[in-house]
Design a protein around this motif. Structure first.
Motif, short mmCIF file in Angstrom:
data_model
loop_
_atom_site.label_atom_id
_atom_site.label_comp_id
_atom_site.label_asym_id
_atom_site.label_seq_id
_atom_site.Cartn_x
_atom_site.Cartn_y
_atom_site.Cartn_z
N ASP A 266 -5.82 -0.80 -4.69
CA ASP A 266 -5.19 -1.37 -3.49
C ASP A 266 -6.13 -2.40 -2.88
OD1 ASP A 266 -3.72 -2.02 -1.31
OD2 ASP A 266 -3.67 -0.01 -0.44
N GLU A 267 -5.89 -3.66 -3.17
CA GLU A 267 -6.73 -4.76 -2.68
C GLU A 267 -8.21 -4.47 -2.91
OE1 GLU A 267 -5.38 -7.34 -0.28
OE2 GLU A 267 -3.48 -6.44 0.31
N SER B 31 0.84 -1.21 0.00
CA SER B 31 0.00 0.00 0.00
C SER B 31 0.86 1.24 0.00
CB SER B 31 -0.90 0.03 1.24
OG SER B 31 -1.78 -1.05 1.21
MG LIG Z 1 -1.99 -2.75 2.21
#
Ligand SMILES: [Mg+2]
Ligand SMILES: Nc1ncnc2c1ncn2[C@@H]1O[C@H](COP(=O)(O)OP(=O)(O)OP(=O)(O)O)[C@@H](O)[C@H]1O
Length: 362
Positions: free
Chosen positions: A203-204, A79
């Motif tokens: 991000d995910e 991240s």
């Molecule tokens: Mg992360």
């Protein structure tokens, strides 16, 4: 850092860019990017604590229209790498070049303008949407911030975006809590594509969703990419989702890129012992193959990014280091930071002892 390591760093970096024979021109290039978080601790003796080395010297390119998957264990800096690349966090050092322009550390008006080109989709579709704003104003916010009025007006554009991402445009005045998790992520995607950015860091984006919903959202991201030609950096834990969506994959460990390669090459021919271990932990769909397969087990705990191991940060858990290397080779692992070096047409690895896969480049 000793002088020999410094010179190795310089030489390694130069080799990388010179050796690259990829004819495509990168839309975004990141070189030796670092993000260290200072730590504030209170004590009787005030001293400068070592920072958290969340991202510690990563280099990669993003090519127009591709998806670069980024994988690695929790806390390895994925991240932070994504946010720093987008300048949502100021980098500690390194450079970020977007379409040939150095954008490292830009601020104010330039940064605001840059936001029209680069956007982010967050993991948590609840926390990243303001609960007191209607969906219409959430998706329309980028137009207000940039002072842009789309043809036909903001409302019509937002409703067309809602339709595009599979939301009912009549729900324009509803609030985030009135939507399901998957629908909320669709809102996040609509907001991210509103200004037709060239790069989106995801991000995910599906990790918080039910497995049954994940595929729908991944499909939507793929459709959006086809339609708008957007380039993705796609961060995820799930190696099978990354395999599905990525053209190229980067594997991170303790703030560094251990291996980066073409997707098929990486999954078929992983060269870094860490990648080999990660991939060996993914269950195979065929139970007969699953039974025969050898697992590479990682021993020991994940070291702290405050005080990472010397030399190769992976050496404390590396199966190759433990079982295959001579003492002289081991000294190299503990004393010299391996640089990302090219070992195949689209394959870089940061391991002193990884084999070269493409004879043509040796
Ligand atoms: Mg992360
Ligand atoms: N704002 C911050 N201040 C201090 N340390 C931070 C900050 N953000 C992240 N870190 C630390 O930096 C390291 C990398 O964190 P990061 O969130 O980038 O990892 P990640 O790979 O995204 O993890 P996950 O898979 O759990 O999302 C971790 O040790 C984390 O605790």
């Amino acid at each position: 850092m000793s002088s020999s390591i410094t010179s190795a760093t310089t030489a390694g970096t130069t080799d990388r860019s010179d050796a690259r024979h990829d004819p495509r021109e990168a839309i975004l290039s990141v070189r030796d990017l670092r993000k260290h978080f200072p730590r504030k601790t209170r004590g009787i003796i005030r001293r400068a604590d070592d920072p958290v080395k969340a991202v510690d010297g990563i280099s990669f390119d993003l090519y127009p229209g591709e998806t670069l998957g980024v994988v690695g264990e929790s806390g390895c800096g994925k991240s932070t790498a994504g946010r720093t690349t987008l300048q949502l966090l100021p980098p500690t050092s390194g450079t970020i070049t977007f379409k040939g322009q150095d954008i490292t550390g830009i601020k104010g008006e330039r940064l605001r303008k840059m936001r029209t080109e680069m956007q982010m989709v967050f993991q948590d579709p609840v926390g990243s949407l303001n609960p007191r704003q209607t969906v219409g104003s959430i998706i329309g916010a980028p137009f207000d911030i940039q002072g842009i009025t789309p043809e036909g007006g903001v409302k019509a554009e937002v409703q067309s975006l809602m339709e595009r991402v599979g939301l009912n445009p009549e729900h324009y005045n509803r609030y985030p809590h009135e939507f399901s998790g998957g629908q909320r992520q669709r809102i996040g995607i609509a907001r991210a594509v509103a200004l037709r950015p060239e790069v989106i860091v995801c991000d995910e984006p599906v990790s918080a969703l039910d497995v049954s919903i994940q595929a729908q959202v991944v499909n939507l991201l793929e459709d959006v990419q086809k339609e708008f030609g957007v380039t993705y950096m796609f961060i995820a834990h799930d190696l099978s989702v990354v395999r599905h969506i990525s053209d190229r994959v980067a594997v991170m460990y303790l703030g560094k890129i251990m291996e980066i390669a073409d997707r098929d090459e990486l999954y078929a021919n992983p060269q870094h012992p860490y990648t080999q271990a990660l991939l060996s932990a993914v269950p195979l769909p065929d139970p007969r193959k699953e039974d025969k397969r050898e697992r590479v087990l990682l021993t020991g705990d994940l070291p702290s990014p405050i005080n990472p191991p010397s030399g190769c940060v992976f050496h404390t858990r590396c199966p190759k280091f433990r079982t295959e290397l001579s003492d002289a080779d081991k000294a190299r692992c503990t004393g010299e930071v391996p640089q990302q070096r090219r070992i195949g047409a689209d394959h870089e690895v940061a391991c002193h002892f990884a084999a070269t896969t493409d004879k043509a480049i040796v």
